[in-house]
Motif scaffolding. Structure first.
Motif, PDB file in Angstrom:
ATOM      1  N   ARG A  20       0.847  -1.182   0.000  1.00 32.67           N
ATOM      2  CA  ARG A  20       0.000   0.000   0.000  1.00 32.67           C
ATOM      3  C   ARG A  20       0.885   1.236   0.000  1.00 32.67           C
ATOM      4  O   ARG A  20       2.025   1.184   0.446  1.00 32.67           O
ATOM      5  N   HIS A  21       0.335   2.308  -0.469  1.00 39.31           N
ATOM      6  CA  HIS A  21       1.076   3.577  -0.509  1.00 39.31           C
ATOM      7  C   HIS A  21       0.194   4.678   0.063  1.00 39.31           C
ATOM      8  O   HIS A  21      -1.026   4.534   0.125  1.00 39.31           O
ATOM      9  N   LEU A  22       0.817   5.779   0.420  1.00 37.93           N
ATOM     10  CA  LEU A  22       0.058   6.997   0.738  1.00 37.93           C
ATOM     11  C   LEU A  22       0.594   8.095  -0.177  1.00 37.93           C
ATOM     12  O   LEU A  22       1.607   8.733   0.119  1.00 37.93           O
ATOM     13  N   LEU A  23      -0.087   8.238  -1.313  1.00 39.99           N
ATOM     14  CA  LEU A  23       0.362   9.185  -2.333  1.00 39.99           C
ATOM     15  C   LEU A  23      -0.481  10.456  -2.334  1.00 39.99           C
ATOM     16  O   LEU A  23      -0.014  11.513  -2.744  1.00 39.99           O
ATOM     17  N   SER A  24      -1.720  10.321  -1.878  1.00 38.33           N
ATOM     18  CA  SER A  24      -2.679  11.426  -1.982  1.00 38.33           C
ATOM     19  C   SER A  24      -3.766  11.214  -0.939  1.00 38.33           C
ATOM     20  O   SER A  24      -4.032  10.071  -0.541  1.00 38.33           O
ATOM     21  N   ILE A  25      -4.415  12.298  -0.529  1.00 40.90           N
ATOM     22  CA  ILE A  25      -5.576  12.161   0.365  1.00 40.90           C
ATOM     23  C   ILE A  25      -6.656  11.328  -0.322  1.00 40.90           C
ATOM     24  O   ILE A  25      -7.431  10.624   0.344  1.00 40.90           O
ATOM     25  N   ALA A  26      -6.670  11.321  -1.656  1.00 39.61           N
ATOM     26  CA  ALA A  26      -7.661  10.516  -2.387  1.00 39.61           C
ATOM     27  C   ALA A  26      -7.464   9.016  -2.140  1.00 39.61           C
ATOM     28  O   ALA A  26      -8.364   8.226  -2.431  1.00 39.61           O
ATOM     29  N   ASP A  27      -6.319   8.603  -1.591  1.00 42.09           N
ATOM     30  CA  ASP A  27      -6.098   7.183  -1.264  1.00 42.09           C
ATOM     31  C   ASP A  27      -6.853   6.770  -0.002  1.00 42.09           C
ATOM     32  O   ASP A  27      -6.879   5.583   0.328  1.00 42.09           O
ATOM     33  N   LEU A  28      -7.389   7.753   0.723  1.00 47.01           N
ATOM     34  CA  LEU A  28      -7.972   7.477   2.041  1.00 47.01           C
ATOM     35  C   LEU A  28      -9.487   7.651   2.024  1.00 47.01           C
ATOM     36  O   LEU A  28     -10.012   8.499   1.305  1.00 47.01           O
TER      37      LEU A  28
END
Ligand code: CP
Length: 325
Positions: A20-28
């Motif tokens: 998993r990655h955290l690239l953008s608030i859109a991932d959450l």
């Protein structure tokens, strides 16, 4: 960052090493945000103790790669990894082979050969973190890519607001200043929307992004806000010769956030670094209304939570509350 996935028609938790990655608030989604803030709050308890180090990520490796200057983000990710007992390494573009012309792909694959579990990357180009996620095997955290996203800043801002104001739902935040060049605003506005808060941007029209949220040049609009969130004038991202504001002096006179423009009970935030005397008055930055130092403190525990969340599944385990001698 989803906790559950459907396998054979049933909801199951992710495998511990699911990438998993955290690239953008859109991932959450909202559950992700609630879980991360709750995890950060558990880590905050551990950070109040005399011995602050936890064994949780012992044996893991967090690599920080910074192509742009940073004080808060780079130091807090480094300390967050250390507080969780992970190995850390920080590589700055300045002084590295990037200055000899090495490409992002070659740098990422070279450093990726050491087998990092997480790569935290800051880069001046939008999309750089996503690119690194494609060309390496690590979990990737976007620590700021151009004007695009800075998701851990938005998470630490939500954490700070919740701690200071006791809630997120229904909060109204006035974001004042240079929204155009701001990855912080592009992350914070959708993060506020996720948790049921609202935002308005206030500043000179050439520096606003009307498609992001309600926008106005009128500073009286900040009166309704629970939080006045001041953005840095990003002179390094402004094109030479482009007239975004007539002059910094006029900007400060019309949109500078001063004690006189803040009402009792309002709280003031700034992601830093601050241009004191430009977008924010020094008296306000150092006042009781200011949450600037709280934001820095939140950055540590929120980034601990993000690293923990990427590398494990489920709630904070008991051993995470046991300090390392
Ligand atoms: N807010 C923020 O990203 O600060 P640094 O540039 O110091 O990391």
């Amino acid at each position: 960052m989803t906790d559950l996935r459907v396998v054979g028609g049933e909801l199951v938790p992710p495998a511990p090493r699911e990438r998993r990655h955290l690239l953008s608030i859109a991932d959450l989604d909202r559950d992700d945000v609630d879980r991360l803030l709750a995890t950060a709050a558990s880590f905050a308890l551990s950070q109040a103790r005399e011995t602050k180090k936890l064994p949780t990520l012992r044996g893991r490796f967090v690599l920080n790669v910074f192509y742009e200057n940073s004080t808060r983000t780079s130091s807090s990710f480094d300390l967050a990894a250390k507080r969780l007992s992970a190995d850390t390494m920080t590589v700055k573009a300045s002084g590295s082979s990037v200055e000899k012309g090495e490409s992002l792909r070659d740098t990422a694959q070279t450093l990726g050969a050491y087998g990092p579990d997480v790569i935290v990357i800051r880069h001046p180009e939008a999309g750089a973190a996503e690119f690194v996620a494609r060309v390496t095997d690590a979990h990737v955290v976007n620590a700021g890519d151009g004007k695009h996203q800075h998701p851990t800043q938005a998470l630490l801002d939500l954490y700070t607001m919740k701690e200071a104001l006791g809630r997120l739902e229904g909060l109204h935040v006035a974001i004042v200043g240079d929204v155009l060049h701001s990855r912080v605003a592009r992350s914070l506005v959708p993060a506020l929307e996720l948790v049921g808060a609202t935002a308005i941007q206030v500043g000179p029209p050439p520096l606003l992004v009307p498609e992001l949220c309600e926008a106005t040049h009128d500073m009286t609009a900040i009166a309704d806000a629970d939080v006045v969130y001041v953005l840095r004038m990003q002179r390094e991202r402004m094109l030479e010769g482009a007239n975004f504001v007539p002059s910094l002096r006029e900007y400060t006179a019309r949109w500078g956030v001063t004690p006189e423009r803040i009402r009792d009970g309002q709280r003031v935030m700034h992601p830093g670094p601050m241009n004191r005397g430009v977008e924010i008055d020094a008296r306000l930055a150092d006042s009781d209304a200011s949450l600037v130092v709280d934001q820095v403190r939140s950055g540590l525990v929120v980034r601990m939570a993000v690293l923990y969340d990427l590398l494990t599944a489920g709630p904070v385990p008991v051993e995470a509350t046991v300090e390392v001698a």
